[in-house]
Motif scaffolding. Structure first.
Motif, PDB file in Angstrom:
ATOM      1  N   LYS A 121       0.913  -1.271   0.096  1.00 13.07           N
ATOM      2  CA  LYS A 121      -0.004   0.094   0.132  1.00 13.07           C
ATOM      3  C   LYS A 121       0.953   1.125  -0.014  1.00 13.07           C
ATOM      4  CE  LYS A 121      -4.082   1.802   2.499  1.00 13.07           C
ATOM      5  NZ  LYS A 121      -4.835   1.507   3.595  1.00 13.07           N
ATOM      6  N   GLU A 122       0.651   2.143  -0.937  1.00 14.81           N
ATOM      7  CA  GLU A 122       1.442   3.406  -1.147  1.00 14.81           C
ATOM      8  C   GLU A 122       0.763   4.624  -0.103  1.00 14.81           C
ATOM      9  OE1 GLU A 122       1.347   4.284  -5.113  1.00 14.81           O
ATOM     10  OE2 GLU A 122       2.973   3.038  -5.473  1.00 14.81           O
ATOM     11  N   GLU A 123       1.329   5.450   0.153  1.00 10.49           N
ATOM     12  CA  GLU A 123       0.845   6.529   1.194  1.00 10.49           C
ATOM     13  C   GLU A 123      -0.407   7.058   0.598  1.00 10.49           C
ATOM     14  OE1 GLU A 123       4.060   9.600   1.235  1.00 10.49           O
ATOM     15  OE2 GLU A 123       5.405   8.307   2.163  1.00 10.49           O
ATOM     16  N   ASN A 124      -0.867   7.043  -0.570  1.00 10.96           N
ATOM     17  CA  ASN A 124      -2.195   7.579  -0.963  1.00 10.96           C
ATOM     18  C   ASN A 124      -3.120   6.533  -0.873  1.00 10.96           C
ATOM     19  OD1 ASN A 124      -1.443   5.861  -3.197  1.00 10.96           O
ATOM     20  ND2 ASN A 124      -1.440   7.423  -4.787  1.00 10.96           N
ATOM     21  N   GLY A 125      -2.946   5.423  -0.383  1.00 13.99           N
ATOM     22  CA  GLY A 125      -3.759   4.162  -0.152  1.00 13.99           C
ATOM     23  C   GLY A 125      -4.135   3.469  -1.276  1.00 13.99           C
ATOM     24  N   VAL A 126      -3.361   3.418  -2.339  1.00  8.56           N
ATOM     25  CA  VAL A 126      -3.532   2.766  -3.663  1.00  8.56           C
ATOM     26  C   VAL A 126      -2.374   1.683  -3.348  1.00  8.56           C
ATOM     27  CG1 VAL A 126      -3.118   2.657  -6.040  1.00  8.56           C
ATOM     28  CG2 VAL A 126      -3.973   4.580  -5.178  1.00  8.56           C
ATOM     29  N   PHE A 127      -2.773   0.299  -3.546  1.00  6.03           N
ATOM     30  CA  PHE A 127      -2.060  -0.766  -3.580  1.00  6.03           C
ATOM     31  C   PHE A 127      -1.319  -1.075  -5.076  1.00  6.03           C
ATOM     32  CE2 PHE A 127      -4.890  -1.772  -0.071  1.00  6.03           C
ATOM     33  CZ  PHE A 127      -3.997  -2.358   0.645  1.00  6.03           C
ATOM     34  N   ARG A 128      -0.168  -1.335  -4.949  1.00  8.06           N
ATOM     35  CA  ARG A 128       0.631  -1.262  -6.256  1.00  8.06           C
ATOM     36  C   ARG A 128       1.493  -2.908  -6.037  1.00  8.06           C
ATOM     37  NH1 ARG A 128       1.871   1.840 -10.004  1.00  8.06           N
ATOM     38  NH2 ARG A 128       1.426   3.795  -8.904  1.00  8.06           N
TER      39      ARG A 128
END
Length: 100
Positions: free
Chosen positions: A51-58
């Motif tokens: 999970k990235e800081e913006n809440g998106v999973f990559r």
């Protein structure tokens, strides 16, 4: 891509997550935390992600081509279903639920 080993690390019985899997490729590279997910219409494979800081999973790792993704998913799901069948057979033979 030669998948040399697939290990079902953990089985889940609740929710959509059904298993965590590790795959070894060409006896040289191990990929852990691949997920087997039960979707509304079929089972599918989700690659390891963070999970990235913006809440998106990559995805941390993923197949590049459609063919590689299909091969990986097909072989993982085949191994998952085989593993589940073995567990069911053990349960039937012993009369006890196997340790997951």
């Amino acid at each position: 891509m030669n998948i040399t080993e697939i290990k079902i690390r953990r089985i889940y019985n609740e929710g959509r997550l059904r298993a965590l899997v590790s795959v070894t490729i060409d006896s040289d590279l191990a990929v852990h935390d691949i997920k087997v997910i039960e979707g509304p219409e079929r089972f599918f494979v989700a690659m390891p992600s963070r999970k990235e800081e913006n809440g998106v999973f990559r995805d941390v790792v993923h197949p590049i081509t459609v063919e590689a993704r299909k091969k990986l998913e097909d072989e993982i799901l085949k191994e998952y279903h085989s593993h589940i069948e073995k567990l069911a057979q053990e349960e039937q033979n012993t009369g006890e639920a196997p340790q997951l």
